[in-house]
Scaffold this motif. Structure first.
Motif, PDB file in Angstrom:
ATOM      1  N   GLY A  39      46.389  43.007  41.932  1.00 49.10           N
ATOM      2  CA  GLY A  39      46.857  43.705  40.744  1.00 49.10           C
ATOM      3  C   GLY A  39      46.929  45.209  40.901  1.00 49.10           C
ATOM      4  N   CYS A  40      46.362  45.737  41.992  1.00 56.40           N
ATOM      5  CA  CYS A  40      46.317  47.193  42.076  1.00 56.40           C
ATOM      6  C   CYS A  40      46.571  47.747  43.481  1.00 56.40           C
ATOM      7  N   GLU A  41      46.204  47.015  44.507  1.00 55.54           N
ATOM      8  CA  GLU A  41      46.272  47.468  45.900  1.00 55.54           C
ATOM      9  C   GLU A  41      45.435  48.717  46.163  1.00 55.54           C
ATOM     10  N   THR A  42      44.480  48.988  45.291  1.00 56.31           N
ATOM     11  CA  THR A  42      43.616  50.163  45.446  1.00 56.31           C
ATOM     12  C   THR A  42      42.137  49.814  45.289  1.00 56.31           C
ATOM     13  N   THR A  43      41.778  48.575  45.385  1.00 53.94           N
ATOM     14  CA  THR A  43      40.401  48.065  45.253  1.00 53.94           C
ATOM     15  C   THR A  43      39.785  48.337  43.890  1.00 53.94           C
ATOM     16  N   ASN A  44      40.592  48.363  42.853  1.00 52.37           N
ATOM     17  CA  ASN A  44      40.069  48.655  41.511  1.00 52.37           C
ATOM     18  C   ASN A  44      40.086  47.489  40.538  1.00 52.37           C
ATOM     19  N   CYS A  45      40.668  46.348  40.910  1.00 56.05           N
ATOM     20  CA  CYS A  45      40.805  45.296  39.900  1.00 56.05           C
ATOM     21  C   CYS A  45      39.982  44.038  40.172  1.00 56.05           C
ATOM     22  N   GLY A  46      39.615  43.779  41.420  1.00 56.85           N
ATOM     23  CA  GLY A  46      38.807  42.608  41.737  1.00 56.85           C
ATOM     24  C   GLY A  46      39.574  41.300  41.808  1.00 56.85           C
ATOM     25  N   LEU A  47      40.872  41.317  41.547  1.00 54.93           N
ATOM     26  CA  LEU A  47      41.659  40.084  41.523  1.00 54.93           C
ATOM     27  C   LEU A  47      41.793  39.434  42.894  1.00 54.93           C
ATOM     28  N   VAL A  52      34.383  40.102  49.153  1.00 57.48           N
ATOM     29  CA  VAL A  52      35.095  41.303  49.607  1.00 57.48           C
ATOM     30  C   VAL A  52      36.436  41.365  48.895  1.00 57.48           C
ATOM     31  N   LEU A  53      36.990  42.550  48.825  1.00 52.94           N
ATOM     32  CA  LEU A  53      38.314  42.739  48.247  1.00 52.94           C
ATOM     33  C   LEU A  53      39.325  42.589  49.371  1.00 52.94           C
ATOM     34  N   GLN A  62      41.326  34.522  28.063  1.00 53.76           N
ATOM     35  CA  GLN A  62      42.494  34.622  27.197  1.00 53.76           C
ATOM     36  C   GLN A  62      43.805  34.513  27.953  1.00 53.76           C
ATOM     37  N   CYS A  63      44.078  35.399  28.888  1.00 54.13           N
ATOM     38  CA  CYS A  63      45.313  35.249  29.655  1.00 54.13           C
ATOM     39  C   CYS A  63      45.045  34.551  30.974  1.00 54.13           C
ATOM     40  N   GLY A  64      43.807  34.612  31.467  1.00 52.80           N
ATOM     41  CA  GLY A  64      43.420  33.926  32.687  1.00 52.80           C
ATOM     42  C   GLY A  64      43.718  34.663  33.980  1.00 52.80           C
ATOM     43  N   PHE A  65      44.401  35.786  33.903  1.00 51.89           N
ATOM     44  CA  PHE A  65      44.809  36.477  35.117  1.00 51.89           C
ATOM     45  C   PHE A  65      43.607  36.947  35.942  1.00 51.89           C
ATOM     46  N   CYS A  66      42.555  37.399  35.279  1.00 50.01           N
ATOM     47  CA  CYS A  66      41.395  37.934  35.988  1.00 50.01           C
ATOM     48  C   CYS A  66      40.397  36.855  36.400  1.00 50.01           C
ATOM     49  N   ASN A  67      40.565  35.643  35.909  1.00 50.14           N
ATOM     50  CA  ASN A  67      39.568  34.602  36.141  1.00 50.14           C
ATOM     51  C   ASN A  67      39.200  34.362  37.599  1.00 50.14           C
ATOM     52  N   PRO A  68      40.159  34.269  38.523  1.00 52.53           N
ATOM     53  CA  PRO A  68      39.736  33.999  39.903  1.00 52.53           C
ATOM     54  C   PRO A  68      38.763  35.032  40.453  1.00 52.53           C
ATOM     55  N   GLY A  69      39.025  36.303  40.251  1.00 49.08           N
ATOM     56  CA  GLY A  69      38.101  37.334  40.729  1.00 49.08           C
ATOM     57  C   GLY A  69      36.769  37.274  40.006  1.00 49.08           C
ATOM     58  N   MET A  70      36.805  37.067  38.699  1.00 45.69           N
ATOM     59  CA  MET A  70      35.566  36.960  37.921  1.00 45.69           C
ATOM     60  C   MET A  70      34.729  35.782  38.411  1.00 45.69           C
ATOM     61  N   ALA A 114      31.448  44.369  37.512  1.00 46.91           N
ATOM     62  CA  ALA A 114      31.977  45.710  37.273  1.00 46.91           C
ATOM     63  C   ALA A 114      33.318  45.975  37.936  1.00 46.91           C
ATOM     64  N   GLY A 115      33.579  45.407  39.072  1.00 47.06           N
ATOM     65  CA  GLY A 115      34.821  45.676  39.780  1.00 47.06           C
ATOM     66  C   GLY A 115      35.969  44.777  39.380  1.00 47.06           C
ATOM     67  N   ASN A 116      35.793  44.006  38.312  1.00 45.74           N
ATOM     68  CA  ASN A 116      36.821  43.066  37.867  1.00 45.74           C
ATOM     69  C   ASN A 116      37.496  43.571  36.603  1.00 45.74           C
ATOM     70  N   LEU A 117      38.764  43.848  36.722  1.00 45.08           N
ATOM     71  CA  LEU A 117      39.529  44.340  35.587  1.00 45.08           C
ATOM     72  C   LEU A 117      39.930  43.187  34.673  1.00 45.08           C
ATOM     73  N   CYS A 118      39.591  43.299  33.388  1.00 41.35           N
ATOM     74  CA  CYS A 118      40.001  42.325  32.376  1.00 41.35           C
ATOM     75  C   CYS A 118      40.467  43.119  31.160  1.00 41.35           C
ATOM     76  N   ARG A 119      41.710  42.942  30.826  1.00 44.92           N
ATOM     77  CA  ARG A 119      42.260  43.704  29.697  1.00 44.92           C
ATOM     78  C   ARG A 119      42.194  42.945  28.375  1.00 44.92           C
ATOM     79  N   CYS A 120      41.806  41.676  28.422  1.00 45.01           N
ATOM     80  CA  CYS A 120      41.868  40.848  27.210  1.00 45.01           C
ATOM     81  C   CYS A 120      40.536  40.693  26.481  1.00 45.01           C
TER      82      CYS A 120
END
Length: 158
Positions: free
Chosen positions: A37-45, A55-56, A94-102, A126-132
């Protein structure tokens, strides 16, 4: 460059480019739970296990995994499915996009910490981005799952 990587228990030997990331490698081999989701090691996906440590994969060259063991959710179905129910029950997918990393980071938490505090849980997530969801559902789901483990559930857990 020829690498041999054990991906979800299957040995793969392949000629790769020197700049191929581990993320690209696992996706090319059908591991679509791993997202970027970011290619900058900020989302955890893109979290995967490299020799049992999270590891990311967007920040690791596939060449670094030569001779190593890599696991994704596709290889951890039993663990992921059992815990995933608890996240869903708390409305945290909710949207499920972050679930695998979480889920990958929660599995790492369960493997490494017998009775984590809220602070330790938050540190793992902490390193897992979830917007929902605001993360409270995940926290509740982890607590419920840990209670389930203590009562004799979670046959895979230590």
């Amino acid at each position: 460059m020829i690498v041999t990587i054990s991906l979800n228990g299957k040995k793969i030997t392949e000629d790769i480019s020197a700049d191929m990331t581990l993320y690209q490698f696992v996706r090319e081999h059908g591991c679509y739970s791993v997202k970027c989701g970011c290619e900058t090691t900020n989302c955890g996906l893109c979290t995967v296990f490299l020799n049992d440590k999270p590891v990311l994969s967007c920040a690791v060259l596939a060449a670094r995994a030569d001779g190593q063991k890599v696991e994704t959710l596709e290889g951890l179905q039993k663990e992921a499915e059992e815990f995933g129910r608890f996240i869903a029950d708390q409305g945290a997918e909710q949207c499920g996009f972050c679930n695998p990393g979480m889920i990958m980071n929660a599995i790492a938490l369960f493997r490494e910490t017998a009775d984590p505090t809220d602070e330790e849980i938050r540190r793992y997530l902490a390193g897992n981005l979830c917007r929902c969801s605001g993360y409270e559902g995940q926290l509740r789901g982890i607590h419920e799952f840990m209670k389930y483990k203590k009562e004799g559930g979670a046959s895979w857990a230590k």
